[in-house]
Design a protein around this motif. Structure first.
Motif, short mmCIF file in Angstrom:
data_model
loop_
_atom_site.label_atom_id
_atom_site.label_comp_id
_atom_site.label_asym_id
_atom_site.label_seq_id
_atom_site.Cartn_x
_atom_site.Cartn_y
_atom_site.Cartn_z
N TRP A 138 72.05 -5.59 37.67
CA TRP A 138 73.40 -5.30 37.18
C TRP A 138 74.21 -6.58 37.01
CZ3 TRP A 138 76.29 -2.07 34.72
CH2 TRP A 138 77.67 -2.14 34.82
N TRP A 139 74.10 -7.49 37.99
CA TRP A 139 74.85 -8.74 37.91
C TRP A 139 74.42 -9.58 36.70
CZ3 TRP A 139 72.93 -13.72 38.06
CH2 TRP A 139 73.89 -14.74 38.08
N VAL A 140 73.11 -9.65 36.45
CA VAL A 140 72.64 -10.51 35.36
C VAL A 140 73.05 -9.93 34.00
CG1 VAL A 140 70.32 -9.52 35.01
CG2 VAL A 140 70.71 -11.96 34.61
N PHE A 141 73.03 -8.60 33.86
CA PHE A 141 73.48 -7.99 32.60
C PHE A 141 74.97 -8.24 32.38
CE2 PHE A 141 69.57 -5.38 32.53
CZ PHE A 141 69.27 -5.49 31.18
N VAL A 142 75.77 -8.06 33.42
CA VAL A 142 77.21 -8.28 33.30
C VAL A 142 77.51 -9.75 33.01
CG1 VAL A 142 79.38 -8.24 34.59
CG2 VAL A 142 77.80 -6.32 34.75
N VAL B 281 81.13 -10.17 30.62
CA VAL B 281 82.17 -9.19 30.92
C VAL B 281 82.87 -9.55 32.24
CG1 VAL B 281 82.62 -6.78 31.48
CG2 VAL B 281 81.05 -7.36 29.63
N GLY B 282 82.06 -9.81 33.28
CA GLY B 282 82.62 -10.25 34.55
C GLY B 282 83.44 -9.20 35.26
N TYR B 283 82.81 -8.08 35.68
CA TYR B 283 83.54 -7.04 36.40
C TYR B 283 84.03 -7.53 37.76
CZ TYR B 283 82.22 -3.42 33.07
OH TYR B 283 82.09 -2.66 31.94
N GLY B 284 83.27 -8.40 38.40
CA GLY B 284 83.67 -8.92 39.69
C GLY B 284 83.19 -8.10 40.87
N ASP B 285 82.46 -7.01 40.62
CA ASP B 285 81.96 -6.21 41.74
C ASP B 285 80.80 -6.92 42.45
OD1 ASP B 285 80.44 -6.00 39.50
OD2 ASP B 285 80.12 -3.82 39.63
#
Length: 270
Positions: free
Chosen positions: A163-167, A172-176
């Motif tokens: 999930w982190w690598v896709f974001v 996008v950088g959701y920050g979660d």
């Protein structure tokens, strides 16, 4: 849609991309044989292999739709379809047939160069898929290796890393999920820079399609002219063969007439 030759399509950019990803998929599947199924790395490799299988199916269906003889294509590539079924890793070894088939056709680097020059958009699309797969593989594996054992980190599982690598690639950088170590942040910077470049390639490809709607028509006309030139060349070869055959028949006819005259001459003298 441009129809491709059933033999030469193996050297098209999308097919070459599939060969590179086939080698990567075989490496991933081989690695999973030596990993514990409970390890996060195993789940990352499995997810990446599934993603590669989806690319395989897109490439196979794309080439099938462009093939001049779909039955011949299916007859030749049915092992590739079976080898691209997700979640059944041992089937992936059947893709060795495609790798060997393409290596057999690679007689010189000029063939690859001409295919890439003549199919620039397909080359760009193949490069995008290839770079995206490389980024996902390296990014998810490296961030999990660096951050997975850190106490105050929030990336501990394969799902978190993917999930982190896709974001991050999409910027996008959701920050979660985010890296907390220095090395992890360096990896994130590299992924972000590559992601920006990747989406720049996507934007360039889309803009080229929109700004040049006559490109496909021009390519088709170019292909038609090439086919006509080949047909004219073949007709000239056939005409030359017919002329030689006609000359040979005339020569044989003259020889037979001379022989008949020689046979008649002794009869008249007697």
């Amino acid at each position: 849609m441009k129809v491709i030759d059933d033999e030469k399509h193996e050297l098209h950019p999308m097919s070459l991309m599939a060969v590179v990803l086939s080698i990567a998929s075989l490496a991933l599947v081989t690695a999973t044989l030596f990993l514990n199924k409970n390890e996060p790395t195993f789940h990352i490799f499995l997810a990446i292999d599934t993603f590669i299988c989806l690319i395989f199916w897109c490439q196979l269906l794309f080439d099938l739709s462009r093939s001049s003889s779909k039955s011949a294509y299916l007859k030749q590539h049915w092992p590739d379809f079976i080898a691209s079924i997700p979640a059944i890793e041992p089937l992936r070894f059947m893709r060795i047939l495609q790798v060997l088939r393409v290596f057999r056709l690679l007689r010189s680097s000029k063939q690859i160069y001409f295919q890439m020059i003549n199919n620039r958009r397909e080359t760009t699309l193949a490069s995008i898929f290839l770079l995206l797969t490389v980024l996902i593989t390296i990014g998810a594996t490296s961030i999990l290796f660096v951050e997975g054992q850190v106490e105050n980190a929030n990336i501990h599982t394969a799902g978190d890393a993917l999930w982190w690598v896709f974001v991050t690639i999409s910027t996008v950088g959701y920050g979660d999920y985010y890296p907390v170590t220095t090395l992890g942040r360096i990896i994130a910077i590299g992924i972000i820079i590559c992601g920006v470049g990747l989406f720049g390639m996507v934007a360039g490809l889309i803009s080229s399609v929109i700004s040049d709607p006559q490109h496909e028509k021009a390519q088709q006309e170019k292909e038609h002219r090439k086919e006509w030139r080949e047909m004219l060349a073949n007709q000239q070869v056939l005409l030359a063969r017919l002329e030689r055959l006609e000359a040979k028949l005339d020569q044989q006819s003259q020889t037979e007439n001379k022989n008949q005259q020689r046979q008649k001459s002794p009869t008249k003298q007697s």
